[in-house]
Design an enzyme around this catalytic site. Structure first.
Site, PDB file in Angstrom:
ATOM      1  N   HIS A   1      85.953 -13.052  -8.085  1.00  0.00           N
ATOM      2  CA  HIS A   1      86.281 -11.753  -8.666  1.00  0.00           C
ATOM      3  C   HIS A   1      85.343 -10.721  -8.063  1.00  0.00           C
ATOM      4  O   HIS A   1      84.168 -11.016  -7.835  1.00  0.00           O
ATOM      5  CB  HIS A   1      86.102 -11.765 -10.191  1.00  0.00           C
TER       6      HIS A   1
ATOM      7  N   ARG B   1      85.486  -6.338  -1.650  1.00  0.00           N
ATOM      8  CA  ARG B   1      86.939  -6.510  -1.766  1.00  0.00           C
ATOM      9  C   ARG B   1      87.549  -6.890  -0.420  1.00  0.00           C
ATOM     10  O   ARG B   1      88.482  -7.692  -0.354  1.00  0.00           O
ATOM     11  CB  ARG B   1      87.574  -5.249  -2.339  1.00  0.00           C
TER      12      ARG B   1
ATOM     13  N   GLU C   1      80.638  -3.801 -15.445  1.00  0.00           N
ATOM     14  CA  GLU C   1      80.660  -5.265 -15.328  1.00  0.00           C
ATOM     15  C   GLU C   1      79.248  -5.818 -15.111  1.00  0.00           C
ATOM     16  O   GLU C   1      78.902  -6.868 -15.672  1.00  0.00           O
ATOM     17  CB  GLU C   1      81.614  -5.677 -14.200  1.00  0.00           C
TER      18      GLU C   1
HETATM   19  P1  CMP Z   1      90.491 -10.910 -10.865  1.00  0.00           P
HETATM   20  O1  CMP Z   1      90.111 -10.076  -9.694  1.00  0.00           O
HETATM   21  O2  CMP Z   1      89.409 -11.695 -11.508  1.00  0.00           O
HETATM   22  O3  CMP Z   1      91.160  -9.960 -11.990  1.00  0.00           O
HETATM   23  C1  CMP Z   1      92.108 -10.443 -12.924  1.00  0.00           C
HETATM   24  C2  CMP Z   1      92.554 -11.825 -12.632  1.00  0.00           C
HETATM   25  O4  CMP Z   1      93.737 -12.240 -13.267  1.00  0.00           O
HETATM   26  C3  CMP Z   1      92.841 -11.968 -11.163  1.00  0.00           C
HETATM   27  O5  CMP Z   1      91.638 -11.909 -10.414  1.00  0.00           O
HETATM   28  C4  CMP Z   1      93.575 -13.300 -11.136  1.00  0.00           C
HETATM   29  O6  CMP Z   1      92.688 -14.393 -11.055  1.00  0.00           O
HETATM   30  C5  CMP Z   1      94.232 -13.358 -12.526  1.00  0.00           C
HETATM   31  N1  CMP Z   1      95.679 -13.363 -12.475  1.00  0.00           N
HETATM   32  C6  CMP Z   1      96.461 -14.362 -12.894  1.00  0.00           C
HETATM   33  N2  CMP Z   1      97.740 -14.047 -12.739  1.00  0.00           N
HETATM   34  C7  CMP Z   1      97.792 -12.807 -12.203  1.00  0.00           C
HETATM   35  C8  CMP Z   1      98.853 -11.943 -11.813  1.00  0.00           C
HETATM   36  N3  CMP Z   1     100.144 -12.284 -11.939  1.00  0.00           N
HETATM   37  N4  CMP Z   1      98.528 -10.728 -11.297  1.00  0.00           N
HETATM   38  C9  CMP Z   1      97.226 -10.362 -11.174  1.00  0.00           C
HETATM   39  N5  CMP Z   1      96.170 -11.154 -11.534  1.00  0.00           N
HETATM   40  C10 CMP Z   1      96.472 -12.372 -12.039  1.00  0.00           C
END
Ligand code: CMP
Length: 140
Positions: A117, A87, A128
Protein backbone atom coordinates in the site's frame (compact mmCIF):
# COMPACT_ATOMS: atom_id res chain seq x y z
CA UNK A 1 11.42 19.18 -6.21
CA UNK A 2 10.91 18.87 -2.46
CA UNK A 3 11.89 16.00 -0.22
CA UNK A 4 8.63 14.68 1.26
CA UNK A 5 7.35 11.63 3.15
CA UNK A 6 4.86 8.93 2.36
CA UNK A 7 3.40 5.93 4.14
CA UNK A 8 3.80 2.33 2.99
CA UNK A 9 2.48 -1.05 4.08
CA UNK A 10 4.05 -4.36 3.09
CA UNK A 11 0.91 -6.48 3.18
CA UNK A 12 0.27 -9.99 4.64
CA UNK A 13 0.63 -11.80 1.30
CA UNK A 14 4.17 -10.40 1.06
CA UNK A 15 5.27 -10.97 4.67
CA UNK A 16 3.94 -14.55 4.40
CA UNK A 17 6.24 -15.15 1.41
CA UNK A 18 9.23 -13.50 3.17
CA UNK A 19 9.34 -10.61 0.70
CA UNK A 20 9.91 -7.74 3.18
CA UNK A 21 13.54 -7.34 2.13
CA UNK A 22 12.89 -7.70 -1.59
CA UNK A 23 10.13 -5.08 -1.53
CA UNK A 24 12.15 -2.72 0.67
CA UNK A 25 15.06 -3.01 -1.79
CA UNK A 26 12.76 -2.00 -4.65
CA UNK A 27 11.62 1.02 -2.61
CA UNK A 28 15.23 1.97 -1.85
CA UNK A 29 16.30 1.47 -5.47
CA UNK A 30 13.50 3.91 -6.42
CA UNK A 31 15.22 6.60 -4.35
CA UNK A 32 13.18 6.23 -1.18
CA UNK A 33 14.72 6.04 2.30
CA UNK A 34 13.06 4.05 5.12
CA UNK A 35 12.93 6.55 8.01
CA UNK A 36 10.60 4.43 10.18
CA UNK A 37 9.60 0.78 10.05
CA UNK A 38 7.83 -1.74 12.26
CA UNK A 39 6.30 -5.16 11.82
CA UNK A 40 2.87 -5.34 13.45
CA UNK A 41 -0.23 -7.49 13.61
CA UNK A 42 -3.07 -5.07 12.85
CA UNK A 43 -6.25 -5.39 14.87
CA UNK A 44 -9.63 -5.46 13.14
CA UNK A 45 -10.38 -2.00 14.57
CA UNK A 46 -7.06 -0.62 13.29
CA UNK A 47 -7.66 -2.01 9.78
CA UNK A 48 -11.26 -0.74 9.69
CA UNK A 49 -10.10 2.71 10.78
CA UNK A 50 -7.24 2.81 8.31
CA UNK A 51 -9.48 1.88 5.38
CA UNK A 52 -12.55 3.82 6.62
CA UNK A 53 -12.67 5.74 3.31
CA UNK A 54 -13.54 2.40 1.65
CA UNK A 55 -16.21 1.41 4.22
CA UNK A 56 -19.04 1.47 1.68
CA UNK A 57 -17.15 -0.45 -1.01
CA UNK A 58 -18.22 -4.07 -1.65
CA UNK A 59 -14.67 -5.32 -0.99
CA UNK A 60 -14.33 -3.62 2.43
CA UNK A 61 -14.96 -6.64 4.70
CA UNK A 62 -12.71 -8.90 2.65
CA UNK A 63 -10.01 -6.20 2.62
CA UNK A 64 -10.10 -5.88 6.42
CA UNK A 65 -10.00 -9.68 6.84
CA UNK A 66 -7.03 -9.90 4.51
CA UNK A 67 -5.12 -7.08 6.23
CA UNK A 68 -5.40 -8.84 9.60
CA UNK A 69 -4.63 -12.30 8.20
CA UNK A 70 -0.95 -11.96 9.10
CA UNK A 71 1.74 -9.45 10.01
CA UNK A 72 2.34 -6.30 8.01
CA UNK A 73 5.32 -3.96 7.88
CA UNK A 74 4.35 -0.29 8.16
CA UNK A 75 6.95 2.19 6.97
CA UNK A 76 7.56 5.89 6.52
CA UNK A 77 9.48 6.60 3.31
CA UNK A 78 11.30 9.82 2.52
CA UNK A 79 12.54 11.11 -0.83
CA UNK A 80 12.03 13.53 -3.69
CA UNK A 81 8.25 13.67 -4.28
CA UNK A 82 7.88 10.54 -2.14
CA UNK A 83 4.18 9.90 -2.82
CA UNK A 84 4.72 9.75 -6.58
CA UNK A 85 8.00 7.85 -6.35
CA UNK A 86 6.35 5.22 -4.18
CA UNK A 87 3.26 4.92 -6.38
CA UNK A 88 5.41 4.62 -9.50
CA UNK A 89 7.45 1.74 -8.09
CA UNK A 90 4.33 0.02 -6.63
CA UNK A 91 2.45 0.02 -9.93
CA UNK A 92 -1.31 -0.13 -10.51
CA UNK A 93 -3.63 -1.42 -7.75
CA UNK A 94 -4.57 -4.40 -9.91
CA UNK A 95 -1.41 -6.37 -10.72
CA UNK A 96 -2.94 -7.27 -14.09
CA UNK A 97 -2.66 -3.57 -14.99
CA UNK A 98 0.73 -2.93 -13.34
CA UNK A 99 3.80 -2.13 -15.44
CA UNK A 100 6.75 -4.51 -15.70
CA UNK A 101 9.34 -3.99 -12.98
CA UNK A 102 6.86 -2.66 -10.41
CA UNK A 103 6.32 -4.25 -7.00
CA UNK A 104 2.76 -5.30 -7.75
CA UNK A 105 3.60 -6.72 -11.19
CA UNK A 106 6.50 -8.65 -9.70
CA UNK A 107 4.90 -9.91 -6.49
CA UNK A 108 1.13 -9.29 -6.14
CA UNK A 109 -1.20 -12.27 -6.09
CA UNK A 110 -4.46 -10.39 -6.82
CA UNK A 111 -6.10 -6.95 -6.61
CA UNK A 112 -6.70 -7.62 -2.90
CA UNK A 113 -3.45 -9.42 -2.04
CA UNK A 114 -1.45 -6.77 -3.89
CA UNK A 115 1.66 -6.83 -1.66
CA UNK A 116 1.95 -3.10 -0.94
CA UNK A 117 0.00 0.00 0.00
CA UNK A 118 1.16 3.57 -0.60
CA UNK A 119 -0.45 6.91 0.23
CA UNK A 120 -2.20 8.64 -2.68
CA UNK A 121 -1.48 12.27 -1.68
CA UNK A 122 0.71 14.31 0.65
CA UNK A 123 -2.37 15.06 2.78
CA UNK A 124 -3.27 11.37 3.19
CA UNK A 125 0.39 10.50 3.78
CA UNK A 126 0.44 12.78 6.82
CA UNK A 127 -2.80 11.24 8.14
CA UNK A 128 -1.64 7.66 7.53
CA UNK A 129 1.82 8.25 9.05
CA UNK A 130 0.21 9.70 12.19
CA UNK A 131 -2.15 6.69 12.38
CA UNK A 132 0.77 4.31 12.99
CA UNK A 133 3.79 6.34 14.14
CA UNK A 134 4.63 8.80 16.88
CA UNK A 135 6.89 11.65 15.70
CA UNK A 136 9.81 10.32 17.77
CA UNK A 137 9.65 6.95 15.98
CA UNK A 138 10.56 8.64 12.68
CA UNK A 139 14.26 9.31 12.26
CA UNK A 140 15.26 10.89 8.97
P1 CMP B 1 -4.65 -0.20 -1.28
O1 CMP B 1 -3.73 0.70 -2.03
O2 CMP B 1 -4.17 -0.70 0.03
O3 CMP B 1 -6.06 0.56 -1.04
C1 CMP B 1 -7.28 -0.14 -0.90
C2 CMP B 1 -7.15 -1.59 -1.18
O4 CMP B 1 -8.35 -2.28 -1.42
C3 CMP B 1 -6.34 -1.80 -2.43
O5 CMP B 1 -4.98 -1.45 -2.20
C4 CMP B 1 -6.61 -3.27 -2.71
O6 CMP B 1 -5.72 -4.12 -2.01
C5 CMP B 1 -8.01 -3.49 -2.10
N1 CMP B 1 -9.01 -3.84 -3.09
C6 CMP B 1 -9.67 -5.00 -3.13
N2 CMP B 1 -10.54 -5.01 -4.13
C7 CMP B 1 -10.43 -3.82 -4.77
C8 CMP B 1 -11.08 -3.24 -5.89
N3 CMP B 1 -12.03 -3.88 -6.59
N4 CMP B 1 -10.72 -1.98 -6.26
C9 CMP B 1 -9.77 -1.31 -5.56
N5 CMP B 1 -9.12 -1.82 -4.47
C10 CMP B 1 -9.45 -3.07 -4.09
Amino acid sequence: MAVTRTFSIIKPDATRRNLTGAITKMLEDAGLRVVASKRIQMTKEQAEGFYAVHAERPFFNDLVSFMISGPVVVQVLEGEDAVKANRDVMGATNPADAADGTIRKTFAESIEANSAHGSDSDENAAIEIAYFFKPEEIVG
